[in-house]
Design a protein around this motif. Structure first.
Motif, short mmCIF file in Angstrom:
data_model
loop_
_atom_site.label_atom_id
_atom_site.label_comp_id
_atom_site.label_asym_id
_atom_site.label_seq_id
_atom_site.Cartn_x
_atom_site.Cartn_y
_atom_site.Cartn_z
N VAL A 141 0.82 -1.14 -0.01
CA VAL A 141 0.06 0.01 -0.13
C VAL A 141 0.95 1.19 0.10
CG1 VAL A 141 -1.64 1.28 1.05
CG2 VAL A 141 -1.89 -1.38 1.40
N GLN A 142 1.91 1.24 0.88
CA GLN A 142 2.86 2.30 0.86
C GLN A 142 3.25 2.49 -0.53
OE1 GLN A 142 6.10 1.43 3.69
NE2 GLN A 142 7.52 2.63 2.40
N LYS A 143 3.58 1.58 -1.47
CA LYS A 143 4.12 2.00 -2.71
C LYS A 143 3.05 2.67 -3.40
CE LYS A 143 6.51 -0.33 -6.55
NZ LYS A 143 5.92 0.54 -7.58
N THR A 144 1.68 2.26 -3.38
CA THR A 144 0.84 2.93 -4.22
C THR A 144 0.41 4.46 -3.70
OG1 THR A 144 -1.15 2.31 -2.75
CG2 THR A 144 -0.50 0.78 -4.58
N VAL A 145 0.63 4.71 -2.32
CA VAL A 145 0.51 6.14 -1.66
C VAL A 145 1.59 6.87 -2.26
CG1 VAL A 145 0.78 7.27 0.24
CG2 VAL A 145 -0.83 5.54 0.25
N ILE A 146 2.77 6.39 -2.35
CA ILE A 146 4.11 7.19 -2.84
C ILE A 146 3.98 7.43 -4.32
CG2 ILE A 146 6.41 6.87 -3.51
CD1 ILE A 146 5.94 7.59 -0.46
N ASP A 147 3.44 6.34 -5.10
CA ASP A 147 3.18 6.85 -6.65
C ASP A 147 2.16 7.82 -6.74
OD1 ASP A 147 4.86 4.62 -7.37
OD2 ASP A 147 3.42 3.12 -7.62
N LEU A 148 1.01 7.72 -5.89
CA LEU A 148 -0.08 8.75 -6.04
C LEU A 148 0.64 10.30 -5.72
CD1 LEU A 148 -3.01 9.67 -6.12
CD2 LEU A 148 -2.88 9.30 -3.75
N LEU A 149 1.62 10.35 -4.64
CA LEU A 149 2.07 11.46 -4.44
C LEU A 149 2.96 12.09 -5.28
CD1 LEU A 149 3.07 10.87 -0.57
CD2 LEU A 149 1.51 12.59 -1.61
N LEU A 150 3.81 11.28 -6.02
CA LEU A 150 4.82 11.45 -7.07
C LEU A 150 3.59 12.07 -8.13
CD1 LEU A 150 7.20 8.78 -7.10
CD2 LEU A 150 7.68 11.38 -6.58
N GLN A 151 2.41 11.36 -8.68
CA GLN A 151 1.89 11.90 -9.82
C GLN A 151 1.17 13.17 -9.38
OE1 GLN A 151 -1.01 8.70 -10.07
NE2 GLN A 151 0.44 7.43 -11.20
N LEU A 152 0.89 13.28 -8.24
CA LEU A 152 0.21 14.64 -7.70
C LEU A 152 1.11 15.90 -8.05
CD1 LEU A 152 -1.76 13.65 -4.70
CD2 LEU A 152 -2.83 14.24 -6.77
N ARG A 153 2.28 15.50 -7.38
CA ARG A 153 3.49 16.51 -7.70
C ARG A 153 3.57 16.95 -9.24
NH1 ARG A 153 8.75 17.74 -8.07
NH2 ARG A 153 9.04 16.16 -9.46
#
Lengths: 548, 342
Positions: A451-463
């Motif tokens: 799950v950690q990975k999906t949240v990090i991916d989301l944060l990167l996309q948002l940035r």
């Protein structure tokens, strides 16, 4: 296998809550041979802790064992008379609990806990010992777990010991009666990496010297490599795969196991994120920040002379262990806390009524109000911006789309969401007021690796989509290596090392940084070999001792 | 850094004196702003205007307020609260005779409260949602909601109907020919005088009013204890001890009870205010002759000196009770001792 110390066969357990029955373990079978180290790994809800509780006999009332057998040295424990089963506790097998600050009753001395456990175990075994004899035996065990001053530990209240010391006492508690099997439930998880590393070394050493078997329950694959010979992978109550530790970590047979391994951020080799980072003009500048708490005799300097520059568009990571002052720095940088001396300069002014920075907290389970729906939680910052009626509705839907959640989730309560979904809601809430900077306070610490990975991916996309700047606070260096463009390491209120992430990891200068990196549990031998060297003297100088 | 318990206690004492000063100022002002002329009340409607004026002058009521207050405070510090207009004796002497009776009643109630409420709280928590729990919760809810005077009168009526020989008024049988001893506590004086008949009679007289007075507190403390026990049962340290085979009864009665008694003891300090308030009523109903009934008498007759002394002593009760509560909590909870340091 008849020579197995512990044999679990076809174990089925179901939970009944509010009249609904749910099966949480399905035909779980595995065994632990004498002197063997077995790791039971899985994510939240995989049933690993339930398995341990079924073995120990501390399942909650809502749980029923619907089938299967648990044999300890060939004796079936599930159908034993209660008295006989009770007698196994602490002697045939013992449990090492993890210490989230609450494994000891806060109003009793550590020594009282230890003495009671020993007294009743003695009584069950028919051993008669005086209080003084017990005290000597306890002191000997505490020395075994490398607590240098057993008397002082016994005469302390739980709140007077550090987390590392309490974890050592918990291990000591498990060793009081030389059990044949140690069951460890995520020991050290709540501790700093360096302390966790010491605890794992200690468990390894004890298991080796005493010839005990170990059943380690964990979600951390790095820990598994360190302390296990054999691995049992669990997922949703099923055993996915069992096998030799190196085989599982090196060449997993099942997709689930492979996904788990791939989700672990690598400490060396190519970074997971290859997103281009634009380093722009300074957005926030901190000059010689010092923060002192308390007055006169109880004065405590949490942060000393810290200077930092946060540049537009970067992902800045502030690393450090608990108590290093990283959260205090973040709060001062965002104007939530005024520094005792020094100043913070903002180079960008937000639109009227809008904050420059918003924060995403570590535990979405507690940062979201459980009595409010997602929509209600999101509407708070929107109301503060004066958004009304339909405009607010539209904005909420936009936010949900941003964090990749279906609009229908707006009507849900936090307990209906998974950990990752809750964290997405928390991110959406932080984004509601359109901040330029997002402070991420250990944003993934409470989540499973996948799950950690999906949240990090989301944060990167948002940035990328929103042009955000991130200021991340974390103790997880391997995550930071893959996520941050620049990091600073804090030790006791001061920044001891700062630089571009690849540089810091390639050649860490400060011994503390080296000790931190060396303590990270990794999943391959190659990574282990590439870790920087730290001498014992450097370790002693930079780390807080957990033995005295 | 552990703060020495003595330091904490001395700090409390300092605050305690300040509270007393503030209380005395409030009482003093209140007594002077309420309508009605104490001199006129004392002399009765038949007295002439000149006589009233003369008494007013004697009482110092024509002096400036500040000097009146200083005079009053100076005397109060020396244990002199002036003469009571009703009893025509020094207020201090009246108090010395009546305060022990009230203290005895209140202490008995507090003992009752803990003796009944803590076990009841533990039981209801242990047997959560079973009939014991339902019954216990019903009792505690009743205790909290029913006014104590109703309980008192009902107890009297029941005793009079079903057990006529049981005493329902006063502190002691008149036939015993016992006139108190050095402490003013009937039970203790009886023991000191080696008069077991006195002790038995005093205990009989004490039970009903003490029970009536404690009923509200019993309800409150049961509920708090139950909630604290339930809350703490879920904690990890219970699981730690269970996993190592420490028996359930030891976990409950030793580990959980001590941890869970912090909340009810804290509540006790607050409960004390209503205890003193209720004592005024209970004493009247049972003709207890304590300081609360003395105070009520004084209020009705606008006996200023007596009223201010009674209010001051009530405040003192409350403050001392809370001081004791604080000390007990400091002893119970080591975390309290660490406060202030880091």
């Amino acid at each position: 296998m008849t020579d197995a110390l512990l044999q679990v066969e076809g174990l089925n357990v179901s939970f009944t809550t509010y009249g609904r029955t749910r099966q949480v373990l399905r035909d779980v079978s595995f065994s632990v041979a004498a002197g063997e180290r077995v790791a039971l790994i899985g994510e939240t809800g995989s049933g690993k802790s339930v398995t341990a509780k079924a073995i120990i006999g501390t399942l909650p009332n809502a749980a029923t064992i619907t089938g299967g057998a648990i044999r300890l040295e060939g004796r079936e424990v599930l159908h034993m008379p209660p008295g006989e089963r009770e007698a196994l506790k602490g002697t045939a097998f013992s449990l090492i609990m993890q210490d989230p600050l609450s494994s000891f009753n806060p109003v009793f001395l550590i020594g009282t806990h230890l003495d009671d456990v020993m007294r009743f175990a003695d009584r069950r075994r028919g051993v008669r010992a005086s209080r003084a004899e017990r005290r000597d035996r306890i002191a000997a065990v505490l020395r075994r777990v490398q607590l240098a001053d057993p008397e002082r530990v016994m005469n302390s209240y739980p709140s007077e010991l550090s987390g590392g010391m309490r974890q050592r006492v918990l291990i000591g508690l498990a060793l009081l009666h030389q059990p044949k099997l140690l069951i460890a439930d995520e020991p050290g998880t709540a501790l700093d990496v360096t302390t966790q590393d010491e605890i794992m070394n200690l468990i390894n050493q004890l298991v080796r010297e005493e010839g005990m078997a170990l059943l380690m329950i964990t979600h951390n694959l790095g820990v598994v490599r360190k302390v296990a010979d054999r691995v049992v992978v669990m997922h949703h109550g099923d055993i996915v795969e069992t096998g030799d530790c190196h085989r599982i970590l090196g060449a997993p047979a099942q997709d689930y196991t492979r996904a788990l391994i791939d989700a672990v951020p690598p400490l060396y080799g190519p970074r997971v994120t290859t997103q281009a980072l634009t380093e722009g003009a300074p957005i926030v500048e901190a000059g010689a920040l010092t923060k002192t708490f308390g007055r006169r005799r109880s004065e405590f300097t949490a942060v000393r002379e810290v200077s930092l520059t946060l540049r537009k568009g970067e992902i800045f990571g502030l690393a450090g262990e608990s108590g290093s002052g990283k959260t205090t720095v973040a709060r001062m940088m965002m104007g939530l806390l005024s520094p005792t001396t020094g100043q913070v300069t903002f180079h960008e002014t937000p639109a009227k009524g809008r904050p420059l920075a918003q924060i995403v907290y570590q535990n979405p389970g507690t940062s979201l109000n459980p009595k409010r729906t997602v929509a209600q939680s999101l509407s708070v910052p929107l109301k503060a911006l004066g958004k009304k009626g339909a405009v607010r509705q539209v904005r909420m839907q936009e936010l949900m789309a941003l964090v990749r959640l279906p609009v229908s989730y707006l009507g849900k309560y936090p307990h209906e969401l998974s950990g990752g979904q809750k964290q997405r809601v928390a991110i959406a809430r932080a984004l509601a007021a359109e901040p330029k900077i997002l402070i991420l306070d250990e944003p993934t610490a409470a989540l499973d690796v996948s799950v950690q990975k999906t949240v990090i991916d989301l944060l990167l996309q948002l940035r990328e989509e929103l042009g955000l700047t991130y200021f991340m606070i974390s103790h997880d260096l391997s995550l930071m290596r893959n996520f941050c463009s620049r990091i600073a390491v804090m030790l006791r209120g001061e920044i001891v090392e700062e630089g571009a992430t690849p540089d810091v990891f390639a050649a860490p200068e400060h011994p503390y940084t080296r000790a931190l990196i060396a303590a990270i549990p990794v999943i391959s031998d190659d990574e282990e070999r590439m870790k920087p060297a730290v001498t014992d003297e450097e370790r002693a100088r930079t780390l807080v001792a957990t033995t005295v | 850094m552990q703060q020495h318990p003595m330091v904490a206690i001395l700090r409390r004492l300092g605050a305690f004196i300040l509270v007393l000063v503030a209380l005395s100022v409030m009482i003093f002002i209140l007594a002077r702003v309420v309508p009605g002329d104490p001199a006129r009340m004392a002399l009765g409607p038949a007295a002439s205007q000149a006589q009233v004026a003369q008494l007013r002058a004697e009482m110092g009521m024509n002096d400036p307020l500040l000097s009146q207050y200083l005079h009053y405070a100076w005397n109060a510090v020396h244990g002199d609260f002036g003469m009571s207009l009703v009893s025509q004796r020094p207020v201090t002497q009246d108090l010395a005779e009546t305060v022990p009776a009230t203290v005895e009643l209140v202490l008995a109630s507090v003992i009752f409260m803990f003796a009944v409420a803590i076990p009841l709280g533990v039981l209801t928590a242990q047997y959560r949602d079973r009939w014991v729990d339902v019954l216990g919760r019903l009792i505690s809810l009743t205790g909290v909601t029913i006014p104590s005077f109703l309980v008192a009168i009902s107890l009297q009526l029941l005793a009079a109907r079903f057990w006529p020989s049981w005493p329902i008024l006063g502190r002691l049988d008149h036939g015993l020919n016992f006139h108190g001893g050095p402490t003013g506590f009937m039970l203790i004086d009886g023991v000191l005088a080696w008069r077991w008949d006195v002790v038995a009679s005093a205990a009989q007289h004490l039970i009903l009013p003490a029970f009536a007075l404690s009923i509200a507190g019993i309800g409150q403390i049961t509920r708090i204890t139950r909630a604290a026990m339930l809350e703490n049962q879920r904690k990890d340290h219970v699981l730690t001890l269970k996993s190592f085979g420490v028996p359930e009864r030891v976990i409950v009665f030793r580990y959980l009870l001590k941890l869970s008694s912090i909340a009810p003891v804290t509540i006790m300090g607050l409960e004390f205010a209503s205890l003193i308030g209720n004592a005024f009523v209970i004493e009247m109903i049972f003709s207890w002759g304590g300081f609360a009934s003395y105070g009520l008498e004084a209020i009705l007759h606008k006996d200023l000196n007596a009223v201010s002394a009674v209010v001051l002593v009530s405040g003192l009760f409350f403050i001392v009770a809370n001081l004791i509560v604080d000390v007990v909590i400091t002893l119970l909870d080591p975390r309290q001792r660490q406060k202030g340091g880091r």
